[in-house]
Design a protein around this motif. Sequence first.
Motif, short mmCIF file in Angstrom:
data_model
loop_
_atom_site.label_atom_id
_atom_site.label_comp_id
_atom_site.label_asym_id
_atom_site.label_seq_id
_atom_site.Cartn_x
_atom_site.Cartn_y
_atom_site.Cartn_z
N PHE A 226 0.76 -1.25 0.00
CA PHE A 226 -0.04 -0.11 0.09
C PHE A 226 1.02 1.37 0.23
O PHE A 226 2.17 1.16 0.62
N LEU A 230 -3.48 5.13 0.73
CA LEU A 230 -4.07 4.14 0.86
C LEU A 230 -4.06 3.73 2.23
O LEU A 230 -5.19 3.22 2.94
N ASP A 233 -6.15 6.13 3.88
CA ASP A 233 -7.77 6.02 4.10
C ASP A 233 -8.16 4.71 4.52
O ASP A 233 -9.38 4.95 5.29
N VAL A 263 -11.85 2.52 -1.41
CA VAL A 263 -11.03 2.14 -0.73
C VAL A 263 -11.09 0.69 -1.09
O VAL A 263 -9.70 0.12 -1.36
N LYS A 266 -9.09 0.13 -4.39
CA LYS A 266 -7.80 0.32 -4.20
C LYS A 266 -7.01 -0.70 -3.53
O LYS A 266 -6.01 -0.99 -4.06
N SER A 270 -4.28 -3.00 -5.41
CA SER A 270 -2.94 -3.20 -4.72
C SER A 270 -2.39 -4.43 -4.59
O SER A 270 -1.37 -4.70 -4.75
#
Length: 276
Positions: A226, A230, A233, A263, A266, A270
Amino acid sequence: MKETRIEKSNFILLIIITIVTFTIYFINPIFILNENQILYLFSAASQVIAAIFGLIITGYIFLRNELDRKYERDESYQEIITILKEEYFRLISIISSFTVTSIILCFLNIVLESSAHKSILDITINITGIIVIGSLLFIVSFILKILSPNSFEFASEELRRKYTTNENGERGSLEDFLKNYNEIEYILQKYGSSLLYENLTDYESIKMKRIPNRKLVTILTKENKFDNKLESDLLKLISLRNGIVHGLNPTISNEDELFSENVKIKVRESLNVNNN
């Protein structure tokens, strides 16, 4: 918080008592104490205040231990317990200041009684009475606060308001928000725990060695899974979710729902997680 408003009310009440007390003193004193009364009253007052303070500190230590045990049983209470600890410590600090000042003033009154400074003694007697009353007010506030059946809910609500994207925005779907969060949690536990327990390959086994979500976020960030944005978040989402599920008002805004969805996307990207 509601408790903070109560503490402000205590200070306001103390200021009013101070004004009234000195006004009466300069116009027409109601009580005039003799030597024996002064010695007995302030000797007893200092002992009583010190004894009550000792009991409060003992109870405070047991309370902190109980909060720590609650966190060990459920890591989602971490920030909520931190808020409560900060509130309790702040109030204990106020009580400590008032208690020490009260005892010092009580000793000062006993010393000044045998001196020639009677005008100073009259003023310190009034001040001591006010400080002692203040000590008792904050002690009562502290006791009521720790006995409140809704203390965790109030702290959770403060946590929710701190991290919500839009307090007064259009209401979103709590069900979808929790679905997004639960999926993120599943991914964190699966991928994060596997980094620490490489010999475990199935998720059911990994669940037996559950690691706090916040720690997993930190681990995955250090492993360059990450980026910092991120990570921030995710920590915000974890805090928001904990404030919602433990609070008095389990509602979210549409922006919060979209935030959880973004989120989740993401996190999947990731960690190269494919949509099922």
